[in-house]
Design an enzyme around this catalytic site. Structure first.
Site, mmCIF file in Angstrom:
data_model
loop_
_atom_site.group_PDB
_atom_site.id
_atom_site.type_symbol
_atom_site.label_atom_id
_atom_site.label_comp_id
_atom_site.label_asym_id
_atom_site.label_seq_id
_atom_site.Cartn_x
_atom_site.Cartn_y
_atom_site.Cartn_z
ATOM 1 N N GLU A 186 0.820 -1.213 0.000
ATOM 2 C CA GLU A 186 0.000 0.000 0.000
ATOM 3 C C GLU A 186 0.855 1.264 0.000
ATOM 4 O O GLU A 186 1.942 1.285 0.578
ATOM 5 C CB GLU A 186 -0.852 0.053 1.272
ATOM 6 N N CYS A 213 3.198 8.442 1.674
ATOM 7 C CA CYS A 213 3.574 7.447 2.670
ATOM 8 C C CYS A 213 3.887 6.140 1.950
ATOM 9 O O CYS A 213 3.005 5.558 1.327
ATOM 10 C CB CYS A 213 2.391 7.297 3.633
ATOM 11 N N CYS A 218 5.812 -7.453 7.800
ATOM 12 C CA CYS A 218 6.770 -6.911 8.769
ATOM 13 C C CYS A 218 7.103 -7.976 9.812
ATOM 14 O O CYS A 218 6.250 -8.760 10.193
ATOM 15 C CB CYS A 218 6.167 -5.682 9.461
ATOM 16 N N CYS A 272 4.028 -5.908 16.103
ATOM 17 C CA CYS A 272 3.373 -5.066 17.112
ATOM 18 C C CYS A 272 1.908 -5.497 17.280
ATOM 19 O O CYS A 272 1.235 -5.832 16.309
ATOM 20 C CB CYS A 272 3.447 -3.600 16.701
ATOM 21 N N CYS A 283 -0.964 -3.627 15.228
ATOM 22 C CA CYS A 283 -0.738 -3.322 13.806
ATOM 23 C C CYS A 283 -1.213 -4.447 12.899
ATOM 24 O O CYS A 283 -0.862 -5.609 13.103
ATOM 25 C CB CYS A 283 0.750 -3.044 13.574
ATOM 26 N N GLY A 331 5.789 -2.236 6.789
ATOM 27 C CA GLY A 331 7.167 -2.683 6.963
ATOM 28 C C GLY A 331 7.980 -1.832 7.911
ATOM 29 O O GLY A 331 7.600 -0.711 8.266
ATOM 30 N N GLU A 332 9.099 -2.389 8.339
ATOM 31 C CA GLU A 332 10.038 -1.682 9.210
ATOM 32 C C GLU A 332 11.246 -1.276 8.357
ATOM 33 O O GLU A 332 12.079 -2.121 8.013
ATOM 34 C CB GLU A 332 10.449 -2.625 10.361
ATOM 35 N N SER A 366 10.609 6.206 9.623
ATOM 36 C CA SER A 366 9.925 5.889 10.879
ATOM 37 C C SER A 366 10.309 4.478 11.314
ATOM 38 O O SER A 366 10.267 3.543 10.526
ATOM 39 C CB SER A 366 8.415 5.974 10.658
ATOM 40 N N SER A 416 8.583 5.364 16.644
ATOM 41 C CA SER A 416 7.262 4.929 17.119
ATOM 42 C C SER A 416 7.428 4.474 18.561
ATOM 43 O O SER A 416 7.809 3.341 18.824
ATOM 44 C CB SER A 416 6.753 3.777 16.257
ATOM 45 N N LEU A 417 7.137 5.375 19.490
ATOM 46 C CA LEU A 417 7.404 5.066 20.900
ATOM 47 C C LEU A 417 6.221 4.321 21.528
ATOM 48 O O LEU A 417 6.370 3.207 22.027
ATOM 49 C CB LEU A 417 7.709 6.364 21.661
ATOM 50 N N HIS A 418 5.096 4.953 21.546
ATOM 51 C CA HIS A 418 3.814 4.335 21.950
ATOM 52 C C HIS A 418 3.676 3.919 23.410
ATOM 53 O O HIS A 418 2.583 3.558 23.860
ATOM 54 C CB HIS A 418 3.449 3.137 21.066
ATOM 55 N N ASN A 425 -6.316 3.437 15.045
ATOM 56 C CA ASN A 425 -7.304 3.190 13.999
ATOM 57 C C ASN A 425 -7.762 1.744 14.153
ATOM 58 O O ASN A 425 -7.013 0.827 13.837
ATOM 59 C CB ASN A 425 -6.605 3.406 12.648
ATOM 60 N N CYS A 443 -2.002 1.342 8.560
ATOM 61 C CA CYS A 443 -1.217 0.609 7.578
ATOM 62 C C CYS A 443 -1.652 -0.848 7.514
ATOM 63 O O CYS A 443 -1.894 -1.482 8.515
ATOM 64 C CB CYS A 443 0.278 0.765 7.818
HETATM 65 N N1 SAH Z 1 7.471 0.089 10.998
HETATM 66 C C1 SAH Z 1 7.626 1.485 11.134
HETATM 67 C C2 SAH Z 1 6.946 2.284 10.029
HETATM 68 C C3 SAH Z 1 5.592 1.795 9.572
HETATM 69 S S1 SAH Z 1 4.289 1.847 10.748
HETATM 70 C C4 SAH Z 1 7.147 1.944 12.494
HETATM 71 O O1 SAH Z 1 6.549 1.147 13.207
HETATM 72 O O2 SAH Z 1 7.431 3.083 12.841
HETATM 73 C C5 SAH Z 1 3.873 3.574 10.737
HETATM 74 C C6 SAH Z 1 3.106 4.041 11.955
HETATM 75 O O3 SAH Z 1 1.755 3.528 11.960
HETATM 76 C C7 SAH Z 1 3.737 3.580 13.265
HETATM 77 O O4 SAH Z 1 3.894 4.643 14.169
HETATM 78 C C8 SAH Z 1 2.725 2.566 13.738
HETATM 79 O O5 SAH Z 1 2.806 2.390 15.116
HETATM 80 C C9 SAH Z 1 1.422 3.151 13.272
HETATM 81 N N2 SAH Z 1 0.288 2.212 13.305
HETATM 82 C C10 SAH Z 1 0.295 0.873 13.181
HETATM 83 N N3 SAH Z 1 -0.944 0.369 13.326
HETATM 84 C C11 SAH Z 1 -1.773 1.417 13.544
HETATM 85 C C12 SAH Z 1 -3.181 1.547 13.769
HETATM 86 N N4 SAH Z 1 -3.992 0.500 13.779
HETATM 87 N N5 SAH Z 1 -3.664 2.796 13.970
HETATM 88 C C13 SAH Z 1 -2.855 3.887 13.923
HETATM 89 N N6 SAH Z 1 -1.534 3.820 13.704
HETATM 90 C C14 SAH Z 1 -0.990 2.598 13.521
HETATM 91 FE FE1 SF4 Z 2 5.955 -3.379 11.744
HETATM 92 FE FE2 SF4 Z 2 5.604 -0.758 12.209
HETATM 93 FE FE3 SF4 Z 2 3.491 -2.458 12.114
HETATM 94 FE FE4 SF4 Z 2 5.185 -2.576 14.174
HETATM 95 S S1 SF4 Z 2 3.868 -0.841 13.597
HETATM 96 S S2 SF4 Z 2 4.393 -4.328 13.016
HETATM 97 S S3 SF4 Z 2 7.112 -2.127 13.167
HETATM 98 S S4 SF4 Z 2 4.849 -1.937 10.437
#
Ligand code: SAH
Ligand code: SF4
Length: 355
Positions: A86, A112, A119, A123, A126, A169-170, A201, A224-226, A300, A343
């Protein structure tokens, strides 16, 4: 057959004689929107034939695109091996203001891009993580996403877009191809998108952040700290067992960044999980001494996810706390929530539809 977009101009000129042909090919692809080698009318016919037999310049096939009310467009692409990724076009109306309140540029579009199919990081929140890891994208497959979206939306060549590596992806697990893409994007005979318009990111692979820093590409960094404590972060992001919060902060402190810029900390707000004022308080402490800005993201929700989207009230409270304590903090307006923008969601839905 090879993807011509995988090659830098220098690499092309190693096997295409005379050398200026590589520059011409670059201009055809990136500036003049050539769709095929036949369009490249100033190349000799035998060279065109030769290129045709060995290369392609269309690594992506559009499966579908969805338009959101807010103007963002999400694309689902099929790669040559049938895998899907995507890419999202985000029209940005906000202008960019420097620390003194001066407008430094009018931002227009952000694209983006995905860096991998799937990936490895896994997480908990995700959707991309669910399908597991399939493969790295090549540099050319990353470049093609921006080229395709610019052309498909008639964005003039001169209008530079911002690129965020925040799709599937990472990126730091594919550093070789991602860094190559960053450099080819920068080429003045190509798309000429400066590294300062490119944000990588990461989920926080400290050792890779260091490697990226050593490359000194000039890109911006987003973390991406979270979560603000290791216990919670391990639950949300298993990578935290290998690279804890302290190691990430350490890597960030040593990361070379333009004096005027900041490292972005993305903070995904999960209702009742990490969105309290206590979390905000700890976050302020963690960022002490770092030129940081915080971007709060609404979770989301997707089918089967155990997390909930936070209330707007909690988002604003958190933001106010950060601002009151001197930390620049924005709320990411969840672009394209009506088009399943988190994503991996378009891809996942499309799979289900065809199942
Ligand atoms: N892998 C990298 C880049 C891709 S993810 C990373 O994790 O930073 C890009 C961003 O989308 C990250 O900050 C991720 O935490 C966030 N993301 C993943 N799932 C999500 C969701 N369901 N709602 C909102 N943001 C989300
Ligand atoms: Fe991979 Fe980023 Fe999704 Fe975590 S948030 S699974 S690092 S794409």
């Amino acid at each position: 057959m090879k993807n011509l977009l995988d090659f830098s101009q220098a690499e092309l000129s190693e096997f295409i004689e005379p050398k200026f042909r590589a520059k011409q090919i670059f201009e055809w692809i990136y500036k003049k929107k050539a769709k095929s080698f036949d369009d490249m009318t100033n190349l000799p016919k035998d060279l065109r034939e030769n290129l045709k037999q060995n290369f392609y310049i269309d690594p992506l096939k559009k499966i579908k695109s969805e338009h959101s009310k807010d103007g963002s467009i999400k694309y689902l692409f099929e790669l040559k091996d049938g895998k899907t990724i995507e890419t999202v076009l985000l029209p940005m109306k906000e202008e960019q203001i420097d620390d003194n309140g001066k407008i430094i540029r009018h931002a227009r579009y952000t694209i983006c891009v995905s860096s991998q199919v799937g990936c490895k990081i896994g997480c908990a929140f995700c959707l991309t993580a669910k399908g597991g890891f399939v493969r790295n994208l090549t540099a050319g497959e990353i470049l093609a996403q921006v080229l395709y979206l610019k052309n498909d939306n008639d964005i003039p060549y001169e209008r530079r877009v911002n690129i965020v590596y925040m799709g599937m992806g990472e990126p730091l697990n594919n550093l070789e191809n991602v860094s190559k893409a960053v450099k080819i994007f920068t080429d003045n005979d190509g798309l000429a998108i400066s590294p300062r318009r490119q944000t990588i990111s990461t989920s926080g692979l400290s050792s890779q952040i260091k490697k990226l820093g050593d490359m000194d590409l000039g890109v911006l960094l987003a973390i991406s700290l979270h979560a603000v404590n290791d216990e919670l972060r391990e639950k949300l992001m298993p990578i935290n067992r290998a690279y804890n919060i302290a190691s990430i902060m350490d890597a960030v402190r040593n990361f070379p960044i333009d004096m005027r810029k900041r490292v972005m900390f993305e903070y995904l707000m999960l209702d009742g999980v990490n969105d309290s004022l206590n979390d905000a308080k700890t976050l302020v402490k963690l960022l002490n001494g770092i030129k940081a800005k915080v971007n709060l993201i609404y979770f989301n929700p997707h089918f089967g996810s155990k997390f909930k989207r936070p209330s707007e009230e909690n988002m604003i409270k958190f933001q106010d706390y950060m601002s009151a304590h001197g930390v620049t903090c924005t709320i990411r307006q969840s672009k394209g929530i009506d088009i399943s923008a988190a994503c991996g969601q378009l891809r996942e839905r499309s799979k289900n539809e065809s199942a």
